[in-house]
Write a protein that holds these residues in place. Structure first.
Motif, PDB file in Angstrom:
ATOM      1  N   ARG A 227      10.595 -32.656 137.125  1.00 60.55           N
ATOM      2  CA  ARG A 227      10.544 -31.279 136.639  1.00 60.55           C
ATOM      3  C   ARG A 227       9.985 -30.334 137.705  1.00 60.55           C
ATOM      4  NH1 ARG A 227       8.724 -30.320 130.561  1.00 60.55           N
ATOM      5  NH2 ARG A 227       9.483 -28.288 131.264  1.00 60.55           N
ATOM      6  N   ALA A 231      11.869 -27.153 139.300  1.00 59.65           N
ATOM      7  CA  ALA A 231      11.272 -25.820 139.409  1.00 59.65           C
ATOM      8  C   ALA A 231      11.432 -25.265 140.815  1.00 59.65           C
ATOM      9  CB  ALA A 231       9.786 -25.889 139.028  1.00 59.65           C
ATOM     10  N   THR A 326      14.048 -23.869 134.826  1.00 60.85           N
ATOM     11  CA  THR A 326      12.819 -24.647 134.668  1.00 60.85           C
ATOM     12  C   THR A 326      12.303 -24.659 133.235  1.00 60.85           C
ATOM     13  OG1 THR A 326      11.496 -22.698 135.217  1.00 60.85           O
ATOM     14  CG2 THR A 326      12.119 -24.151 137.028  1.00 60.85           C
ATOM     15  N   THR A 357       5.008 -25.246 136.039  1.00 54.70           N
ATOM     16  CA  THR A 357       5.705 -26.303 135.304  1.00 54.70           C
ATOM     17  C   THR A 357       4.738 -27.405 134.897  1.00 54.70           C
ATOM     18  OG1 THR A 357       7.754 -25.835 136.507  1.00 54.70           O
ATOM     19  CG2 THR A 357       7.575 -27.977 135.434  1.00 54.70           C
TER      20      THR A 357
END
Length: 368
Positions: A227, A231, A326, A357
């Motif tokens: 993740r 981002a 994101t 994030t």
């Protein structure tokens, strides 16, 4: 017959048996000592390469942004297994994207250098005439005219400003600028080398990172790493898309207002707009040039139009593009970009959304 009491031998001091090399307590101490040793060695290694951490970070950001393209090229039949060729092509493409605009700008500046030299000699002998737009200002005409006549309308050969151009301060600033430029070139060269190595490692590097995160932090750690990479990739995409859009719109405005070298100005604006709030430098200077030429309405129109474009792009379009990729709220994206830039400089533009994030993932795990 005398009986003697039995003599008891003196008690020997109790001796603790030596700790077994495989005892749990001994193993615990060894693991603690190994952890301290590893942390110390890692910190020492980071201190040794401290000047290259930013270089590796920039190369990592570009590699993350181009990773889907790298995997797609690797899946092509002709490029399958040719990791060195793929790494070379992608690295050269990045180098050209940076070097080509800079080279065009330098070439254009050299072409204009002769005219600038003639203008500089003219103002030394005759001064700078008062522009016509000053007489049409809504207020302050007398004050501006008086200052201009006293400082710029007279021959500038003997003025304090011209004498200052030959001072040691200007020479020191010139040397400092040259040193900074040389340092930037070296950093860019090392970044390209690092980027080439990352591209050449390819899937092996990606698999090693995922395996290390799973072993160290479990499946949740591996997903968090993915993740964060998403981002960073979304931030790069948002910056490029918005920058090209701002450059195209302002390029149309440059053409309408009659500015010279519209294509070059649009390219410079697009590159500057890829960095948050840098586009006003380009269209602001263009508006000042129009103002100096007496085109007051065109200068005001360009400044107003550019301000509206930048405001909408920086506060709405860019955060929405990055937030959609994101799955971050608008406010966190905006705080991540601005706060990251303020804390870490230019590199923080990409680090900020990645850290937001992490914050969002931790918050989601906490409330679930």
């Amino acid at each position: 017959m005398n009986s003697r009491p039995p003599v008891t031998p003196p008690e020997s001091p109790s001796v603790t048996p030596p700790e077994s090399p495989t005892s749990p307590e001994r193993l615990k101490k060894q693991r603690t000592a190994s952890l301290v040793l590893y942390i110390g060695l890692v910190l020492l290694a980071l201190w040794v390469v401290r000047d290259f951490i930013a270089v590796a970070a920039w190369a990592s950001v570009l590699a993350i942004a181009l990773w889907p393209l790298l995997r797609k090229i690797e899946g092509h039949g002709w490029f399958r297994g040719r990791t060195t060729l793929i790494a070379t092509v992608l690295t050269l493409a990045i180098a050209l994207l940076v070097v080509l605009p800079v080279g065009i700008g330098i070439a254009q500046a050299l072409r204009e250098a002769h005219d600038m030299t003639d203008w500089f000699k003219t103002v030394q002998e005759n001064g700078i005439a008062l522009p016509d737009f000053v007489q049409h200002l809504p207020f302050g005409v007398q004050q501006v005219s008086a200052w201009w006549q006293a400082n710029l309308a007279q021959p500038l050969r003997d003025s304090a400003a011209m004498k200052g151009l030959h001072s040691t301060t200007v020479m020191t600033l010139g040397r400092h600028f040259g040193a900074r430029a040389a340092h930037a070139v070296m950093v860019f060269a090392f970044m390209l080398v690092t980027l080439f190595v990352i591209f050449q490692a390819g899937p092996r590097l990606s698999g090693s990172l995922s395996t290390g995160m799973r072993r160290g932090f479990g499946e949740a750690g591996a997903q968090l790493l993915q993740r964060m990479a998403t981002a960073v990739r979304g931030t790069v995409s948002g910056l490029v898309v918005v920058g090209l859009g701002e450059g195209a719109l302002l390029g149309v405005a440059y053409a309408v207002t009659g500015l010279p070298h519209v294509a070059l100005l649009a390219l410079i604006t697009a590159i500057a707009a890829m960095l948050p709030f840098c586009a006003p430098l380009t269209f602001g200077l263009a508006a000042l040039w129009l103002l100096s030429q007496g085109s007051v309405a065109a200068a005001i129109g360009l400044a107003v139009f550019g301000s509206v474009v930048v405001f909408v792009a920086e506060h709405f379009v860019r955060p929405v593009l990055i937030g959609n990729s994101t799955r971050l709220p608008f406010l966190l994206v905006l705080f991540g970009i601005l706060g990251g830039a303020e804390t870490f400089g230019l590199l923080g533009i990409f680090i900020g959304p990645a850290l937001m994030t992490v914050l969002m993932v931790l918050w989601t795990d906490l409330v679930q």
